[in-house]
Design a protein around this motif. Structure first.
Motif, PDB file in Angstrom:
ATOM      1  N   ASP A   1       0.855  -1.187   0.000  1.00  0.00           N
ATOM      2  CA  ASP A   1       0.000   0.000   0.000  1.00  0.00           C
ATOM      3  C   ASP A   1       0.893   1.240   0.000  1.00  0.00           C
ATOM      4  O   ASP A   1       1.430   1.630   1.031  1.00  0.00           O
ATOM      5  CB  ASP A   1      -0.927   0.003   1.216  1.00  0.00           C
ATOM      6  CG  ASP A   1      -1.908   1.171   1.185  1.00  0.00           C
ATOM      7  OD1 ASP A   1      -1.854   1.980   0.245  1.00  0.00           O
ATOM      8  OD2 ASP A   1      -2.739   1.272   2.108  1.00  0.00           O
TER       9      ASP A   1
ATOM     10  N   SER B   1      -0.160   4.219  -0.760  1.00  0.00           N
ATOM     11  CA  SER B   1      -0.984   5.418  -0.611  1.00  0.00           C
ATOM     12  C   SER B   1      -1.081   5.897   0.838  1.00  0.00           C
ATOM     13  O   SER B   1      -1.820   6.835   1.125  1.00  0.00           O
ATOM     14  CB  SER B   1      -2.399   5.151  -1.139  1.00  0.00           C
ATOM     15  OG  SER B   1      -3.086   4.206  -0.334  1.00  0.00           O
TER      16      SER B   1
ATOM     17  N   ASN C   1      -8.943   0.904  -2.326  1.00  0.00           N
ATOM     18  CA  ASN C   1      -7.761   0.087  -2.625  1.00  0.00           C
ATOM     19  C   ASN C   1      -8.088  -1.396  -2.553  1.00  0.00           C
ATOM     20  O   ASN C   1      -7.701  -2.177  -3.430  1.00  0.00           O
ATOM     21  CB  ASN C   1      -6.638   0.409  -1.633  1.00  0.00           C
ATOM     22  CG  ASN C   1      -5.961   1.735  -1.903  1.00  0.00           C
ATOM     23  OD1 ASN C   1      -5.929   2.207  -3.039  1.00  0.00           O
ATOM     24  ND2 ASN C   1      -5.419   2.357  -0.873  1.00  0.00           N
TER      25      ASN C   1
ATOM     26  N   SER D   1      -1.570  -4.480  -6.656  1.00  0.00           N
ATOM     27  CA  SER D   1      -1.651  -3.477  -5.589  1.00  0.00           C
ATOM     28  C   SER D   1      -0.673  -2.333  -5.799  1.00  0.00           C
ATOM     29  O   SER D   1      -0.971  -1.184  -5.442  1.00  0.00           O
ATOM     30  CB  SER D   1      -1.407  -4.130  -4.229  1.00  0.00           C
ATOM     31  OG  SER D   1      -0.143  -4.775  -4.186  1.00  0.00           O
TER      32      SER D   1
ATOM     33  N   THR E   1      -2.242   1.399  -5.793  1.00  0.00           N
ATOM     34  CA  THR E   1      -1.918   2.350  -4.722  1.00  0.00           C
ATOM     35  C   THR E   1      -1.033   3.500  -5.197  1.00  0.00           C
ATOM     36  O   THR E   1      -1.013   4.553  -4.563  1.00  0.00           O
ATOM     37  CB  THR E   1      -1.278   1.624  -3.516  1.00  0.00           C
ATOM     38  OG1 THR E   1      -0.116   0.908  -3.947  1.00  0.00           O
ATOM     39  CG2 THR E   1      -2.270   0.647  -2.899  1.00  0.00           C
TER      40      THR E   1
ATOM     41  N   THR F   1      -3.923   5.716  -6.322  1.00  0.00           N
ATOM     42  CA  THR F   1      -4.632   6.361  -5.215  1.00  0.00           C
ATOM     43  C   THR F   1      -3.717   7.286  -4.426  1.00  0.00           C
ATOM     44  O   THR F   1      -4.189   8.241  -3.805  1.00  0.00           O
ATOM     45  CB  THR F   1      -5.260   5.310  -4.280  1.00  0.00           C
ATOM     46  OG1 THR F   1      -4.256   4.356  -3.867  1.00  0.00           O
ATOM     47  CG2 THR F   1      -6.390   4.572  -4.983  1.00  0.00           C
TER      48      THR F   1
ATOM     49  N   PHE G   1      -6.603  -3.667   3.684  1.00  0.00           N
ATOM     50  CA  PHE G   1      -6.457  -2.349   3.063  1.00  0.00           C
ATOM     51  C   PHE G   1      -7.324  -1.312   3.773  1.00  0.00           C
ATOM     52  O   PHE G   1      -6.926  -0.148   3.919  1.00  0.00           O
ATOM     53  CB  PHE G   1      -6.807  -2.415   1.576  1.00  0.00           C
ATOM     54  CG  PHE G   1      -5.673  -2.880   0.702  1.00  0.00           C
ATOM     55  CD1 PHE G   1      -4.626  -2.024   0.397  1.00  0.00           C
ATOM     56  CD2 PHE G   1      -5.645  -4.170   0.200  1.00  0.00           C
ATOM     57  CE1 PHE G   1      -3.569  -2.447  -0.395  1.00  0.00           C
ATOM     58  CE2 PHE G   1      -4.599  -4.606  -0.599  1.00  0.00           C
ATOM     59  CZ  PHE G   1      -3.557  -3.745  -0.901  1.00  0.00           C
TER      60      PHE G   1
END
Length: 354
Positions: free
Chosen positions: A87, A89, A129, A140, A144, A147, A241
């Motif tokens: 992730d 973001s 996400n 992913s 991400t 995002t 997420f």
């Protein structure tokens, strides 16, 4: 059913007995954590020798102030990476959360409704996400990155170039900003660092002593086998997420209270610090391996090293070089054998069935 499921080709033997697999992973984790302890001792010695103020009790407080909110974001990132995802973001969600608080405060909302909406923004962003990764099946890293830009853009739309509180705005409640900027009475520990320690204990229990934790390990090791074993792979990834979004939003609230102000650019670039902490803590970029103890040690190392470098007047851009080196070390050293094995398996001809 055990999460340590080994997929085999028909007529072939597994390369490692299921009973030995977790033992091998624990031995590997113990070796890495032992190395982290040695590195931490080395960093503490380096700081003590190079900076006369490094051993002051106030260093503990400023270490917590500088790294507490980053360390909080590293915990859900650990879970996400354990399942083989990432992730990127998180820092943008931190910024969007703070921007949401600032925007609503500027328009006359109370502080608690501001916090609640900011956390809901974290839920929505994390769910976005999770849906794109777990339900739609997109990678992913690509999702991400997208995002990351989206959340930062929304934060800029909300605040523009303004810093809240601005001229004519109410100040944030002093008792909340005191929590963000002052230590716990009678100690040198910041509130954000204590919150991190409490959360780390909870995350450690979940990862190492619950069915959910074993499921995350199984998903990271062999997602197909985990699904065949009845583990709800997509559902777990979706909620992880969401968890990452919520705790990143919470970290944004902490940073807002710590600074007693907010701008849309808060937290810019911190996603690499979070990833570096998680991977340097021994969590495999491929998923399925890592410990919360390793992540906590990594937080202590990175935070102490940054404090020492700051106290000896090393510039921020040179400190970024150190972060980059740690990131490369954390990817290459523990994951080198796994990368070689995966490349070997990719180029190996498939076994013909009789």
């Amino acid at each position: 059913m055990s999460s340590d499921v080994i997929l085999r080709k028909p007529g072939s033997a597994a390369t490692e007995p299921p009973a030995e697999a977790p033992r091998a992973r624990w031995r590997s984790a113990a070796r890495w954590e032992s190395g982290l302890v040695v590195v931490l001792i080395g960093v503490l010695i380096f700081g003590s020798v190079r900076s006369p103020t490094f051993t002051n009790p106030s260093t503990i407080f400023f270490l917590g102030i500088n790294t507490g909110y980053i360390a909080i974001m590293a915990l859900p990132m650990t879970f996400v990476v354990m399942t083989g995802e990432i992730d990127l973001s998180v820092a943008s969600m931190l910024g969007l959360s703070g921007a949401t608080v600032g925007y609503l405060w500027h328009h006359g909302w109370g502080i608690w409704p501001c916090f609640l909406v900011a956390l809901l923004v974290g839920v929505v962003g994390g769910a976005l996400n999770g849906i794109l990764v777990a339900k739609v099946g997109l990678p992913s890293i690509a999702v991400t990155i997208g995002t990351l830009t989206l959340f930062r853009g929304l934060a800029e739309v909300l605040l523009g170039s303004d810093t809240i509180p601005g001229i004519g705005d109410r100040e944030f409640p002093s008792w909340l900003t005191n929590i963000g900027a002052n230590s716990i009475p009678g100690s040198q520990f910041s509130w954000s660092m204590v919150i991190f320690v409490v959360l780390a204990v909870i995350f450690g229990i979940v990862l190492h002593f619950t069915t959910l934790g074993r499921s995350m390990v199984a998903i990271g090791l062999q997602p197909e086998a985990a699904e065949f074993a009845g583990i709800r792979v997509n559902r777990i990834k979706l909620w992880l997420f969401v968890l990452s979004g919520v705790l990143s939003a919470f970290a944004g609230i902490l940073l807002t209270m710590q600074n007693a102000s907010v701008s849309y650019s808060a937290g810019t670039g911190l996603e690499l610090n979070v990833v570096a902490i998680v991977l340097f803590g021994g969590v495999s970029i491929f998923g399925g391996r890592g410990t919360i103890v390793g992540v906590v040690l990594s937080v202590a190392i990175v935070g102490s090293l940054q404090m020492a470098l700051t106290q000896i007047n090393v510039s921020a851009d040179k400190q970024n070089i150190v972060t980059g080196v740690l990131l490369l070390i954390s990817v290459i050293v523990p994951n080198g054998p796994e990368a070689v094995r995966r490349l070997r398996d990719r180029f190996r001809r498939p076994t013909r069935l009789a």
